[in-house]
Write a protein that holds these residues in place. Structure first.
Motif, PDB file in Angstrom:
ATOM      1  N   ALA A   1       0.832  -1.205   0.000  1.00  0.00           N
ATOM      2  CA  ALA A   1       0.000   0.000   0.000  1.00  0.00           C
ATOM      3  C   ALA A   1       0.868   1.256   0.000  1.00  0.00           C
ATOM      4  O   ALA A   1       0.543   2.258  -0.657  1.00  0.00           O
ATOM      5  CB  ALA A   1      -0.938   0.007   1.205  1.00  0.00           C
ATOM      6  N   ALA A   2       2.010   1.193   0.717  1.00  0.00           N
ATOM      7  CA  ALA A   2       2.925   2.328   0.736  1.00  0.00           C
ATOM      8  C   ALA A   2       3.511   2.575  -0.649  1.00  0.00           C
ATOM      9  O   ALA A   2       3.715   3.726  -1.054  1.00  0.00           O
ATOM     10  CB  ALA A   2       4.049   2.088   1.747  1.00  0.00           C
ATOM     11  N   TYR A   3       3.756   1.512  -1.385  1.00  0.00           N
ATOM     12  CA  TYR A   3       4.257   1.634  -2.761  1.00  0.00           C
ATOM     13  C   TYR A   3       3.253   2.401  -3.629  1.00  0.00           C
ATOM     14  O   TYR A   3       3.619   3.328  -4.358  1.00  0.00           O
ATOM     15  CB  TYR A   3       4.514   0.246  -3.331  1.00  0.00           C
ATOM     16  N   VAL A   4       1.987   2.030  -3.525  1.00  0.00           N
ATOM     17  CA  VAL A   4       0.946   2.720  -4.297  1.00  0.00           C
ATOM     18  C   VAL A   4       0.851   4.184  -3.867  1.00  0.00           C
ATOM     19  O   VAL A   4       0.727   5.090  -4.697  1.00  0.00           O
ATOM     20  CB  VAL A   4      -0.414   2.010  -4.129  1.00  0.00           C
TER      21      VAL A   4
ATOM     22  N   LEU B   1      -3.625  -1.068  -9.315  1.00  0.00           N
ATOM     23  CA  LEU B   1      -2.540  -1.482  -8.435  1.00  0.00           C
ATOM     24  C   LEU B   1      -3.008  -2.236  -7.197  1.00  0.00           C
ATOM     25  O   LEU B   1      -2.350  -3.195  -6.769  1.00  0.00           O
ATOM     26  CB  LEU B   1      -1.721  -0.253  -8.020  1.00  0.00           C
ATOM     27  N   PHE B   2      -4.101  -1.825  -6.591  1.00  0.00           N
ATOM     28  CA  PHE B   2      -4.564  -2.516  -5.379  1.00  0.00           C
ATOM     29  C   PHE B   2      -4.920  -3.982  -5.639  1.00  0.00           C
ATOM     30  O   PHE B   2      -4.483  -4.863  -4.894  1.00  0.00           O
ATOM     31  CB  PHE B   2      -5.743  -1.771  -4.754  1.00  0.00           C
ATOM     32  N   PRO B   3      -5.695  -4.294  -6.684  1.00  0.00           N
ATOM     33  CA  PRO B   3      -5.971  -5.719  -6.945  1.00  0.00           C
ATOM     34  C   PRO B   3      -4.711  -6.498  -7.328  1.00  0.00           C
ATOM     35  O   PRO B   3      -4.521  -7.634  -6.877  1.00  0.00           O
ATOM     36  CB  PRO B   3      -6.971  -5.673  -8.108  1.00  0.00           C
ATOM     37  N   LEU B   4      -3.835  -5.904  -8.167  1.00  0.00           N
ATOM     38  CA  LEU B   4      -2.640  -6.621  -8.606  1.00  0.00           C
ATOM     39  C   LEU B   4      -1.682  -6.891  -7.453  1.00  0.00           C
ATOM     40  O   LEU B   4      -0.980  -7.917  -7.454  1.00  0.00           O
ATOM     41  CB  LEU B   4      -1.920  -5.821  -9.693  1.00  0.00           C
ATOM     42  N   MET B   5      -1.646  -6.004  -6.477  1.00  0.00           N
ATOM     43  CA  MET B   5      -0.704  -6.155  -5.371  1.00  0.00           C
ATOM     44  C   MET B   5      -1.341  -6.786  -4.142  1.00  0.00           C
ATOM     45  O   MET B   5      -0.709  -6.868  -3.082  1.00  0.00           O
ATOM     46  CB  MET B   5      -0.100  -4.794  -5.013  1.00  0.00           C
ATOM     47  N   GLY B   6      -2.585  -7.206  -4.262  1.00  0.00           N
ATOM     48  CA  GLY B   6      -3.222  -7.931  -3.172  1.00  0.00           C
ATOM     49  C   GLY B   6      -3.627  -7.085  -1.986  1.00  0.00           C
ATOM     50  O   GLY B   6      -3.746  -7.589  -0.867  1.00  0.00           O
TER      51      GLY B   6
ATOM     52  N   VAL C   1      -7.202  -0.469   5.140  1.00  0.00           N
ATOM     53  CA  VAL C   1      -7.369  -1.921   5.102  1.00  0.00           C
ATOM     54  C   VAL C   1      -6.030  -2.638   5.241  1.00  0.00           C
ATOM     55  O   VAL C   1      -5.919  -3.670   5.913  1.00  0.00           O
ATOM     56  CB  VAL C   1      -8.073  -2.337   3.792  1.00  0.00           C
ATOM     57  N   SER C   2      -4.998  -2.085   4.620  1.00  0.00           N
ATOM     58  CA  SER C   2      -3.686  -2.731   4.648  1.00  0.00           C
ATOM     59  C   SER C   2      -2.970  -2.582   5.979  1.00  0.00           C
ATOM     60  O   SER C   2      -2.008  -3.298   6.262  1.00  0.00           O
ATOM     61  CB  SER C   2      -2.806  -2.152   3.538  1.00  0.00           C
ATOM     62  N   GLY C   3      -3.401  -1.635   6.787  1.00  0.00           N
ATOM     63  CA  GLY C   3      -2.727  -1.360   8.045  1.00  0.00           C
ATOM     64  C   GLY C   3      -1.656  -0.288   7.940  1.00  0.00           C
ATOM     65  O   GLY C   3      -0.985   0.019   8.928  1.00  0.00           O
ATOM     66  N   LEU C   4      -1.497   0.309   6.752  1.00  0.00           N
ATOM     67  CA  LEU C   4      -0.480   1.343   6.581  1.00  0.00           C
ATOM     68  C   LEU C   4      -0.796   2.573   7.424  1.00  0.00           C
ATOM     69  O   LEU C   4       0.112   3.165   8.029  1.00  0.00           O
ATOM     70  CB  LEU C   4      -0.364   1.727   5.109  1.00  0.00           C
ATOM     71  N   SER C   5      -2.055   2.975   7.476  1.00  0.00           N
ATOM     72  CA  SER C   5      -2.437   4.133   8.290  1.00  0.00           C
ATOM     73  C   SER C   5      -2.103   3.899   9.760  1.00  0.00           C
ATOM     74  O   SER C   5      -1.603   4.801  10.445  1.00  0.00           O
ATOM     75  CB  SER C   5      -3.933   4.419   8.127  1.00  0.00           C
ATOM     76  N   GLN C   6      -2.363   2.685  10.240  1.00  0.00           N
ATOM     77  CA  GLN C   6      -2.041   2.351  11.624  1.00  0.00           C
ATOM     78  C   GLN C   6      -0.538   2.429  11.858  1.00  0.00           C
ATOM     79  O   GLN C   6      -0.076   2.958  12.876  1.00  0.00           O
ATOM     80  CB  GLN C   6      -2.557   0.949  11.945  1.00  0.00           C
ATOM     81  N   TRP C   7       0.240   1.929  10.907  1.00  0.00           N
ATOM     82  CA  TRP C   7       1.695   1.942  11.049  1.00  0.00           C
ATOM     83  C   TRP C   7       2.227   3.369  11.083  1.00  0.00           C
ATOM     84  O   TRP C   7       3.082   3.711  11.910  1.00  0.00           O
ATOM     85  CB  TRP C   7       2.329   1.175   9.886  1.00  0.00           C
TER      86      TRP C   7
END
Length: 642
Positions: free
Chosen positions: A64-67, A92-97, A493-499
């Motif tokens: 998610a950080a990459y996107v 990018l989100f679907p391709l990167m899971g 959803v990915s947890g990036l915001s939490q991190w």
């Protein structure tokens, strides 16, 4: 022999200099060639340079950080059109899971975007029937014709219209009117002391008929934008003849060019006296500043406000208390106060006002009478209010009442339905649909026999048709908002915001007021050079997560940061209103920087003052709310802002 050595040395130095100059020229040519393809290079290199992040660090957070990094680079550099970049999460989100294609796509048309579309359709109707011009000219007739009151007269309708329609369209309409008024107030410097009514002044190459034509051209091209705010402006050099900015519509994938043929005419600004130059700058800047500030007063006034509602509703639901009515009650007083500050500051900086008349300003009855005549002539040209104008005004008034009365301290028409079933978008779409049904001409059965027209009996044309809406609605900003919502959802959803929030938790040692000051200052100056919607999309989810991490109400950080996204006063490229007034040739970049820097500082201080006083009354920002506890229960024992 020694002389021969000296000659050889000089020859070697000359050859070396020639080689160096040739290499420098070659390097310059190479750099120019590379710059011609800089957008393509950025598009290719940004994802490649960021690729090690998801390859080295495993987990959805890194993907998610990459996107986020790739989209951030594209948005800041505008290597791709802003709406096109906003579509990347769908790929990018679907391709990167990170998210499935279905869950990503559904975010693009949230309730907030529906509110935006409904509000814009009403705005298109207002512009289509010319109601906005009637309102503006009427206010100008009321305020008087002295310079300082004319400034206020331009700022009031500009700010009001910017609350509901595009800041760019409002500025494009008001600026030619301001130029026509100025043509009656100023005189060339060689005849500045002569008596006259100002009607023969050639300082401004513009007459009333040209003003009307340019106004229609600019409205037609700029009405596909929204304030403030997502924009790209290519400013030509000041020495170019008839140089004007190329304004890209807010979120519109097709750039809207102001060509030389359609651009406002260059004015003989150098022929004016110093005092007239200052007056011209003050009057033209007040239009741009009023448009930038006015859009902050309503949720639909600028895209950044909609980003805020989309982010908080996506993460916290609809119980945050932020709706059209509460936002208007909070933001409108601040907007009015800042408008008054801007009015006083422009007078102080350019006019040095003292007493009843501005020092150096032409206060003779001739110039003011000519300005009043121009306004009265344009207002008279509109004729009496038409059936279509009256109908649109009624629909707009009903919509405003519905927005304000949906939920008033637990009462309102929204409480007639089950909780969560209706929203501000419901009212907006309802009125928008009615505009396609209500007739644009008075029906025959309502006409008096003597006044009935001779048109055949049958259905009348509606106030709006789809062709008009399709042309006037900024579809690009709809995609841009949707892309912002999708990016925020993916980070959550990915947890990036939490991190990110956890990393910023070290700021817990600072008082919340200091954190807000740092955040608003950073956002305010970033938006001078970058799309404000892009800045809001990147910063607001991070600030919300930061608030959760340090047990501070997320609205305490997010609301003032959202408002200062619209406070871009220092550069022509900052907002379309700035670019439009800059294109008339009366302002230089140093002019904007000098005046705008103080405006930025005052704006930052005002939003911090309001959120810590009035904001606590409206949104209870000093208390960690229950709706935030639902997503972060660790702050249960710490419910007050530090």
């Amino acid at each position: 022999m020694k002389r021969l050595d000296t000659v050889l040395l000089r020859c070697l130095v000359c050859v070396a200099c020639q080689i160096f100059l040739k290499m420098a020229y070659t390097a310059k040519q190479v750099l120019l060639e590379l710059w011609a393809y800089h957008a393509t290079l950025i598009v290719i290199l940004a994802p490649l340079l960021a690729l090690p992040l998801p390859l080295v660090i495993e987990g959805t957070e890194s993907r998610a950080a990459y996107v986020l990094i790739v989209m951030g680079v594209y948005w800041v550099t505008e290597a791709l059109p802003l709406p096109v970049t906003a579509l990347l999460p769908l790929v990018l989100f679907p391709l990167m899971g990170v998210m499935t294609a279905g869950s990503t796509a559904i975010v693009y048309l949230k309730d907030t975007n529906a509110l935006f579309i409904g509000g814009l359709i009403v705005a298109v109707a207002i512009e289509h029937c010319n109601l906005h011009k009637r309102i503006a000219l009427r206010v100008l007739l009321v305020v008087g014709s002295s310079v300082r009151w004319l400034m206020l007269g331009f700022m009031i309708p500009t700010a009001f219209l910017s609350m509901f329609i595009s800041n760019t369209a409002t500025t494009a309409m008001m600026t030619p009117i301001a130029q026509a008024v100025l043509s009656q107030l100023v005189k060339p410097s060689d005849s500045h002391d002569d008596e006259g009514d100002g009607t023969d002044n050639l300082a401004f190459v513009m007459d009333a008929s040209k003003t009307e034509e340019q106004l229609e051209d600019q409205e037609g091209e700029q009405n596909t934008t929204i304030d403030s705010d997502v924009n790209t402006v290519d400013i030509h050099t000041k020495d170019e003849e008839n140089a004007v900015p190329s304004v890209k519509a807010n979120g519109d994938p097709k750039s809207t060019e102001i060509s030389k043929k359609e651009a406002p005419q260059r004015i003989a600004f150098d022929d004016l006296s110093e005092s007239d130059k200052k007056m011209s700058k003050a009057l033209i800047l007040c239009v741009a500043y009023a448009a930038n500030i006015g859009g902050t007063a309503t949720l639909i006034g600028t895209g950044t406000n909609l980003i805020l509602t989309g982010v908080i509703e996506g993460r916290y639901g609809s119980k945050t208390g932020v709706d059209f009515a509460s936002w208007f009650i909070y933001a409108f007083p601040g907007m009015v106060i800042f408008e008054l500050f801007a009015w006083l500051w422009l007078q102080f900086w350019y006019l040095g006002c003292r007493g009843n008349c501005c020092t150096g300003c032409p206060c003779g009855k001739g110039g003011e009478g000519g300005a009043k005549a121009i306004i009265r002539e344009q207002y008279r040209a509109l004729g009496p209010m038409s059936w279509a104008e009256g109908s649109v005004l009624i629909h707009f008034t009903v919509l405003a009442i519905l927005w304000m009365s949906r939920d008033i301290s637990g009462y309102g028409w929204g409480n007639l339905f089950e909780d969560g079933y209706v929203s501000d978008a419901t009212a907006a779409i309802f009125i928008a649909v009615l505009l396609f049904i209500f007739p644009a001409e008075k029906p025959n059965f309502l006409c008096c026999r003597r006044k009935c027209d001779k048109s055949p009996i049958g259905p009348r044309k509606a106030l709006l048709d789809w062709k008009t809406v399709h042309h006037g609605l900024p579809w690009g900003i709809v995609l841009l908002l949707g892309g912002g919502f999708a990016l925020a959802e993916g980070c959550q959803v990915s947890g990036l915001s939490q991190w990110i929030g956890d990393q910023l938790a070290v700021l817990d040692s600072l008082p919340a007021e200091v954190i807000i000051l740092i955040a608003t200052t950073t956002v305010c100056f970033f938006t001078e050079v970058t799309s404000n919607v892009a800045i809001a999309t990147i910063f607001l989810p991070i600030l919300g997560q930061l608030g959760e991490s340090i047990c501070v109400n997320p609205l305490y950080l997010m609301i003032p940061s959202t408002i200062v996204c619209s406070y871009a006063f220092m550069l022509p490229v900052a907002t379309p209103p700035n670019a439009i007034v800059f294109s008339y040739g009366q302002l230089t970049v140093p002019d904007l920087v000098k005046v705008g820097f103080f405006m930025n500082i005052i704006g930052i201080l005002l939003v911090n003052l309001f959120i810590n006083t009035y904001g606590d009354v409206i949104f209870d920002v000093k208390t960690f709310p229950s709706w935030a506890l639902a997503v972060n229960s660790t702050c249960l024992g710490n419910t007050t802002a530090t």
